[in-house]
Design an enzyme around this catalytic site. Structure first.
Site, PDB file in Angstrom:
ATOM      1  N   CYS A 164       0.668  -1.413   0.069  1.00 46.57           N
ATOM      2  CA  CYS A 164       0.159  -0.031   0.029  1.00 46.57           C
ATOM      3  C   CYS A 164       0.994   1.234  -0.217  1.00 46.57           C
ATOM      4  CB  CYS A 164      -0.989   0.056   1.273  1.00 46.57           C
ATOM      5  SG  CYS A 164      -2.010   1.434   1.233  1.00 46.57           S
ATOM      6  N   ARG A 200      -9.874  -4.693  -8.796  1.00 42.42           N
ATOM      7  CA  ARG A 200     -10.952  -3.779  -9.072  1.00 42.42           C
ATOM      8  C   ARG A 200     -12.007  -4.329  -9.973  1.00 42.42           C
ATOM      9  NH1 ARG A 200      -7.498   1.311 -10.953  1.00 42.42           N
ATOM     10  NH2 ARG A 200      -5.866  -0.408 -11.083  1.00 42.42           N
TER      11      ARG A 200
END
Length: 337
Positions: free
Chosen positions: A102, A236
């Site tokens: 991240c 996604r």
């Protein structure tokens, strides 16, 4: 610590990536109406949230239907991570994954996420400490590098040091993270994808499980990637176009698919929605994960609009979902990837 020794080995062939605000327990329950085989991941949960947050159910709660299920942890302190790994096992998770990918400023400031690519010693110490506390797998999700790191030498050095500490499974997002100059959103698209680097990593370390993540949009591409790596993680696309998951079991695992239609998948979630509503959840918090179910289908826009306009209302219940489904024809063209 969970003492269940009958836990089956995880098949990581296909997994849905951990995504903040998206891979919540409600999304994961919905995903299970589409695939029984895929490995699901939680959102990243920091060690601080688990150790000091209350109630712990808020961060670790899940439904039995979600298994196989991995908890992704954010942190860098080996002791805290080890304690949280033990807690995760006691809560029934099948795997603990350390976030080393991240790129957000918030996690950087706490030495969490992609910035740990520059500290393989800390990651190795954390992995070793976690593995000493649990019997479930401890895995790492990382990038191919950060900033000006060498994608070959530095990534190899990172993997070697962490593997020496006992980590056998690395899920690699096939693009660098630029911690200076790019936002977290830009870091999902701007740095170029480099699949061949991940393929070379697998060739270089054949005894390690190397998974690939980043930009993969359909199951045909997943099958192609599996020629060079051990597993594929999709992010996604699995959220925004969830029907992609509907043929994972048959095409990648050789198993029967749980839902033959989008309507069937939505109806299969009704008991879960009813139970969550009884627990006090709001309907819109549940149905927001269904908005992409009819993407590209006749009536799909009406379905999304009805949920968006009505699910947030006080007292909204299953009738809102049923009415939304009634706006979409039952017979839909096959559109799995």
């Amino acid at each position: 610590m969970n003492t269940d020794t009958a836990r089956p080995a995880l098949d990581r062939t296909f997994s849905v990536a951990p995504m903040m605000d998206w891979t919540t327990r409600d999304y994961r329950a919905f995903a299970r109406t589409l695939t029984r085989c895929a490995l699901l991941y939680t959102e990243m949960v920091t060690t601080g949230a688990i150790l000091y947050g209350s109630p712990r159910e808020r961060f670790l709660g899940h439904d039995p239907v979600e298994h196989p299920l991995a908890l992704q942890l954010g942190g860098s302190d080996a002791g805290a991570l080890a304690e949280c790994a033990a807690i995760a096992e006691s809560w029934g998770y099948d795997e603990v994954n350390l976030n080393v990918g991240c790129p957000s400023d918030r996690v950087q400031n706490n030495l969490i996420g992609a910035c740990l690519m520059a500290h393989p010693d800390k990651v190795a110490a954390a992995v070793k400490a976690m593995q000493a506390q649990v019997s479930i797998p401890v895995t790492v999700k990382c990038r191919i590098g950060i900033d000006d790191q060498d994608e070959d030498a530095d990534l190899a050095r990172f993997v070697e040091q962490v593997a020496e500490a006992g980590c056998q499974t690395f899920i690699v997002h096939a693009r660098k993270a630029w911690l200076e100059g790019l936002s977290p959103k830009e870091n999902r698209d701007v740095p170029p994808l480099n699949y061949p680097r991940v393929h070379r990593l697998k060739a270089q370390y054949p005894s390690l499980h190397i998974g690939i993540n980043g930009g993969i949009k359909d199951l045909a591409e997943c099958r192609t990637q599996l020629d060079d790596v051990d597993s594929v993680m999709v992010g996604r696309e699995a959220y925004q176009n969830p029907w992609l998951l509907s043929s994972v079991d048959s095409r990648l695992y050789g198993q029967s698919d749980p839902a033959s239609s989008r309507h069937e998948a939505a109806r299969a979630l009704r008991p879960y929605i009813a139970r969550r509503l009884e627990e006090g959840a709001r309907l819109n918090h549940l149905t927001r994960h269904l908005l992409g179910l009819f993407q590209g289908c006749p009536g799909g826009r009406r379905f999304r609009r009805h949920l968006s306009e009505n699910a947030h209302r006080d007292g909204a219940g299953l009738a809102v979902v049923d009415d939304a489904l009634g706006l979409v024809p039952e017979t839909q063209p096959a559109m799995a990837g």
